[in-house]
Design a protein around this motif. Structure first.
Motif, PDB file in Angstrom:
ATOM      1  N   ASN A  76      40.558  -1.988  95.326  1.00 42.49           N
ATOM      2  CA  ASN A  76      41.511  -1.404  94.379  1.00 42.49           C
ATOM      3  C   ASN A  76      41.400  -2.137  93.034  1.00 42.49           C
ATOM      4  O   ASN A  76      42.245  -2.968  92.699  1.00 42.49           O
ATOM      5  N   PHE A  99      46.856  -0.514 102.208  1.00 39.12           N
ATOM      6  CA  PHE A  99      46.960  -1.496 101.133  1.00 39.12           C
ATOM      7  C   PHE A  99      48.288  -2.253 101.183  1.00 39.12           C
ATOM      8  O   PHE A  99      48.331  -3.458 100.950  1.00 39.12           O
ATOM      9  N   HIS A 107      47.381   4.202 101.143  1.00 41.53           N
ATOM     10  CA  HIS A 107      48.488   3.394 100.635  1.00 41.53           C
ATOM     11  C   HIS A 107      49.111   2.497 101.702  1.00 41.53           C
ATOM     12  O   HIS A 107      49.458   1.339 101.423  1.00 41.53           O
ATOM     13  N   TYR A 145      42.483   3.136  96.315  1.00 46.50           N
ATOM     14  CA  TYR A 145      43.928   3.364  96.275  1.00 46.50           C
ATOM     15  C   TYR A 145      44.274   4.727  95.687  1.00 46.50           C
ATOM     16  O   TYR A 145      45.369   5.233  95.887  1.00 46.50           O
TER      17      TYR A 145
END
Length: 264
Positions: free
Chosen positions: A151, A121, A118, A112
């Motif tokens: 992450n 995720f 991003h 991350y």
């Protein structure tokens, strides 16, 4: 009611080699087409209604089906469970493809930290949480565990969804292992430790963590005093509402737990 689509029963694979090998060849939109789609999707910011936001996102997806951001928006604003899950799954898959086949083979402690991940995720977490909210705990679990593994900093706090699932599935070993990694100064963690101790009939330890948790946030304590546990939080506390959304399913059916909470 629409039939739950069978393709949602497919488990998303962490191994992108395996995942991509199963995909048909995709003809992705041109850069100009993608940018035009994003420009249209930007209209979401100018409306408040979830219905209108959905309509904008749906129109963009119909025009540009490989737009990850639009698929994510459809998943977030659709009122239909099957469409919501399908769109979020598609967003997560497309975001993974965008990163590349060998991306997650890089030597990184926390993926991350790379901003380019991003969207992946966000999409994968949204899909995993949507499965959780719909009650598909066993399907949600591997996605959440993958997110946590990629992450470790746990930016989306998926650990608590996992801890709730472990309680439901009575996988206390996985739960205790995960709890050891968490910050004891966090109200959620303190109350979660209380739940696990109570489940193990370690009542003094459970009382200890309830007291510590109450020092950090009393609204969750007041919520746990409710009998029966409500389905929606009636306190003016987003933290208590969030705790109920995550742990409510695990706690339902725990007889005498509210009386125990009141006894500390």
């Amino acid at each position: 009611m629409r039939q739950f689509p069978k393709n949602l029963e497919m488990t998303y694979q962490l191994s992108l080699d395996h995942f991509l090998a199963e995909q048909q060849e995709l003809e992705f939109d041109s850069v100009d087409e993608y940018q035009a789609a994003l420009s249209k999707l930007d209209g979401i910011k100018r409306v408040r209604s979830c219905t209108h936001r959905y309509e904008i996102a749906r129109a963009v997806v119909d025009q540009c089906p490989h737009c990850v951001e639009a698929q994510l928006a459809v998943g977030l604003y659709s009122a239909q469970l099957d469409e919501r899950l399908q769109a979020l799954l598609q967003a997560a898959q497309l975001a993974a493809i965008r990163l590349g086949q060998d991306y997650f083979t890089k030597d990184m402690q926390d993926y991350y930290l790379n901003q380019e991940t991003h969207l992946f995720f966000r999409s994968k977490t949204a899909y995993a949480v949507a499965l959780f909210d719909a009650g598909f705990m066993r399907k949600s679990r591997p996605h959440l565990e993958t997110i946590k593994r990629l992450n470790p900093g746990d930016i989306f706090k998926v650990s608590h969804y996992l801890l709730s699932i472990y309680l439901i599935l009575e996988d206390k070993e996985s739960g205790y292992r995960l709890i050891q990694e968490m910050d004891e100064r966090d109200a959620f963690t303190c109350y979660t430790k209380a739940l696990y101790a109570y489940k193990d009939m370690e009542f003094e330890e459970a009382r200890h963590w309830l007291r510590v948790g109450r020092e950090y946030d009393e609204t969750i304590y007041l919520l746990l005093c409710k009998e029966p546990l409500p389905y929606t939080n009636d306190y003016d506390s987003s933290l208590a509402a969030h705790f109920l959304a995550i742990y409510g399913k695990a706690l339902r059916g725990w007889k005498d737990f509210s009386s125990f909470v009141k006894s500390i």
